[in-house]
Write an enzyme that holds these catalytic residues in place. Structure first.
Site, PDB file in Angstrom:
ATOM      1  N   ASP A  52     -10.333   5.033  -0.335  1.00 50.67           N
ATOM      2  CA  ASP A  52      -9.563   3.989  -0.706  1.00 50.67           C
ATOM      3  C   ASP A  52      -9.465   2.847   0.326  1.00 50.67           C
ATOM      4  O   ASP A  52      -9.406   3.064   1.508  1.00 50.67           O
ATOM      5  CB  ASP A  52      -7.965   4.398  -1.172  1.00 50.67           C
ATOM      6  CG  ASP A  52      -8.198   5.150  -2.647  1.00 50.67           C
ATOM      7  OD1 ASP A  52      -9.292   5.193  -3.033  1.00 50.67           O
ATOM      8  OD2 ASP A  52      -7.115   5.617  -3.087  1.00 50.67           O
ATOM      9  N   LYS A  74      -9.510   0.031  -4.953  1.00 52.34           N
ATOM     10  CA  LYS A  74      -9.097  -1.287  -5.136  1.00 52.34           C
ATOM     11  C   LYS A  74      -8.712  -1.922  -3.871  1.00 52.34           C
ATOM     12  O   LYS A  74      -8.183  -1.440  -2.869  1.00 52.34           O
ATOM     13  CB  LYS A  74      -7.818  -1.216  -6.045  1.00 52.34           C
ATOM     14  CG  LYS A  74      -8.032  -0.702  -7.368  1.00 52.34           C
ATOM     15  CD  LYS A  74      -7.243  -0.920  -8.410  1.00 52.34           C
ATOM     16  CE  LYS A  74      -6.061   0.242  -8.367  1.00 52.34           C
ATOM     17  NZ  LYS A  74      -5.040  -0.342  -9.172  1.00 52.34           N
ATOM     18  N   MET A 188       3.285   0.634  -9.038  1.00 46.93           N
ATOM     19  CA  MET A 188       2.463  -0.369  -9.841  1.00 46.93           C
ATOM     20  C   MET A 188       3.313  -1.262 -10.898  1.00 46.93           C
ATOM     21  O   MET A 188       2.776  -1.589 -11.934  1.00 46.93           O
ATOM     22  CB  MET A 188       1.033   0.127 -10.530  1.00 46.93           C
ATOM     23  CG  MET A 188       0.218   0.854  -9.420  1.00 46.93           C
ATOM     24  SD  MET A 188      -0.981   1.781 -10.364  1.00 46.93           S
ATOM     25  CE  MET A 188      -0.481   3.020 -10.832  1.00 46.93           C
TER      26      MET A 188
HETATM   27  N1  SAH Z   1      -2.032   8.386  -5.759  1.00 45.78           N
HETATM   28  C1  SAH Z   1      -0.849   7.327  -5.232  1.00 45.78           C
HETATM   29  C2  SAH Z   1      -0.544   6.263  -5.962  1.00 45.78           C
HETATM   30  C3  SAH Z   1      -1.570   5.285  -6.256  1.00 45.78           C
HETATM   31  S1  SAH Z   1      -1.008   4.110  -7.368  1.00 45.78           S
HETATM   32  C4  SAH Z   1       0.222   8.167  -4.784  1.00 45.78           C
HETATM   33  O1  SAH Z   1       0.349   9.345  -5.072  1.00 45.78           O
HETATM   34  O2  SAH Z   1       1.106   7.622  -4.161  1.00 45.78           O
HETATM   35  C5  SAH Z   1      -0.483   2.635  -6.302  1.00 45.78           C
HETATM   36  C6  SAH Z   1       0.835   2.512  -6.038  1.00 45.78           C
HETATM   37  O3  SAH Z   1       1.582   3.307  -5.458  1.00 45.78           O
HETATM   38  C7  SAH Z   1       1.270   1.123  -5.545  1.00 45.78           C
HETATM   39  O4  SAH Z   1       1.085   0.019  -6.680  1.00 45.78           O
HETATM   40  C8  SAH Z   1       2.534   1.447  -5.133  1.00 45.78           C
HETATM   41  O5  SAH Z   1       3.410   1.331  -6.473  1.00 45.78           O
HETATM   42  C9  SAH Z   1       2.428   2.831  -4.631  1.00 45.78           C
HETATM   43  N2  SAH Z   1       2.283   3.127  -3.273  1.00 45.78           N
HETATM   44  C10 SAH Z   1       1.130   3.465  -2.712  1.00 45.78           C
HETATM   45  N3  SAH Z   1       1.495   3.381  -1.445  1.00 45.78           N
HETATM   46  C11 SAH Z   1       2.535   2.882  -1.278  1.00 45.78           C
HETATM   47  C12 SAH Z   1       3.474   2.385  -0.106  1.00 45.78           C
HETATM   48  N4  SAH Z   1       2.794   2.906   1.250  1.00 45.78           N
HETATM   49  N5  SAH Z   1       4.405   1.870  -0.250  1.00 45.78           N
HETATM   50  C13 SAH Z   1       5.035   1.440  -1.573  1.00 45.78           C
HETATM   51  N6  SAH Z   1       4.395   1.922  -2.579  1.00 45.78           N
HETATM   52  C14 SAH Z   1       3.185   2.500  -2.461  1.00 45.78           C
END
Ligand code: SAH
Length: 291
Positions: A52, A74, A188
């Protein structure tokens, strides 16, 4: 191999990444220290790492020098590769006999499309393994000093996505039910927050409900902003909160005023810290609810 020394004591607990296999691996929310041992082991063994966009360079640095790194996924919210393309690439690489690691942010099965990739692998007869990661909704909350649960505040915690494949708020939501749940952790949800906040309040959730934005959680850029449901959209715009961010709602949020602890080390300066996370939390001297 870089990792074989560090993990040698785990011995057979770490299965080899076999040629022709794909490991779908969660990298955690940002801090490289939140990688699992299995994830670090997989990186050290892989021939190819399809990763990613937001994965920390230090994590990718665990791959062997000969390993091929392929960015996918993305960037800035816009897909730079279509999901079918990524899945097809994984199948091709596995069929070519590569040891493939598909490295995804957080946990591969939490809003991560890991299931779509896994199903393509199943359909193609490619063997695979899932390595769970620390999801943002757990790791990010911990680094923000927001407990996911406490016995005083909530017996459930709910992960919610702010948008469906269409980019809109999912039309399957039962707003009445969501409005009643004690703690909601939105992924998100920055773009669709207007709709989310309005619907929750229309369905009876108080505008005074505490809300936190936790952005760039677990990284040196982490920021925590506390507001209320009624003010959340205004604050998002005023502060220019940008992804990746979580929107957390419920009575666990004010606990961050006492429990915020994450001060990322300043590069090259042992002990000195910046930024001070408390600077981002207004009213850190105010008492907790119920006090
Ligand atoms: N699979 C990932 C989520 C992917 S969707 C997981 O389990 O965390 C992507 C969303 O995850 C972002 O839009 C945000 O809402 C959240 N996200 C991922 N990393 C983040 C971070 N370091 N800080 C805050 N939100 C995060």
């Amino acid at each position: 191999m870089k990792q074989s020394f560090a993990f040698s004591r785990l011995g057979l607990a770490l299965p080899p990444v076999e040629p022709g296999w794909v490991w779908l691996v969660g990298a955690g929310p940002g801090d490289p220290g939140l990688l699992t041992v299995l994830a670090a082991h997989a990186l050290a063994e892989a021939d190819v790492v399809v990763h990613d966009a937001l994965i920390d360079g230090r994590v990718l640095g665990l791959a062997r020098e000969e390993a091929v790194l392929i960015p996918a996924g993305k960037r800035g919210g816009r897909p730079s590769h279509s999901q079918p393309d990524i899945s097809a690439r994984l199948v091709d690489l596995a069929r070519a006999g590569k040891r493939v690691v598909r490295l995804k942010g957080g946990d591969p099965f939490v809003f991560g499309r890991g299931a779509e990739e896994a199903r393509t692998l199943v359909a193609a007869g490619v063997p695979f393994r899932i390595v769970p990661g620390v999801t943002a909704g757990v790791g990010g909350l911990a680094y923000a000093g927001i407990p996911a649960t406490t016995r005083d505040t909530n017996a459930t915690v709910t992960f919610v996505t702010g948008h469906a494949a269409t980019g809109e708020v999912p039309d399957t939501f039962d707003w009445e039910a969501l409005a009643r749940l004690p703690v909601l952790v939105f992924y998100m949800a920055l773009k669709t927050l207007d709709v989310i906040a309005a619907r929750l309040m229309e369905h009876g959730r108080s505008g005074e409900t505490p809300v936190a934005f936790v952005s760039d959680a677990t990284t040196a850029a982490q920021r925590v902003h506390i507001t209320t449901l009624a003010q959340a959209v205004t604050e998002r715009d005023r502060l220019g909160i940008a992804p990746p961010a979580l929107v957390v709602l419920g009575d666990v949020v004010p606990l961050a005023r006492d429990l915020a602890w994450w001060s990322p080390p300043k590069q090259g300066c042992g002990g000195e810290v910046w930024p001070d996370p408390m600077q981002s939390i207004p009213g850190s001297a105010t008492p907790l609810i119920g006090d």
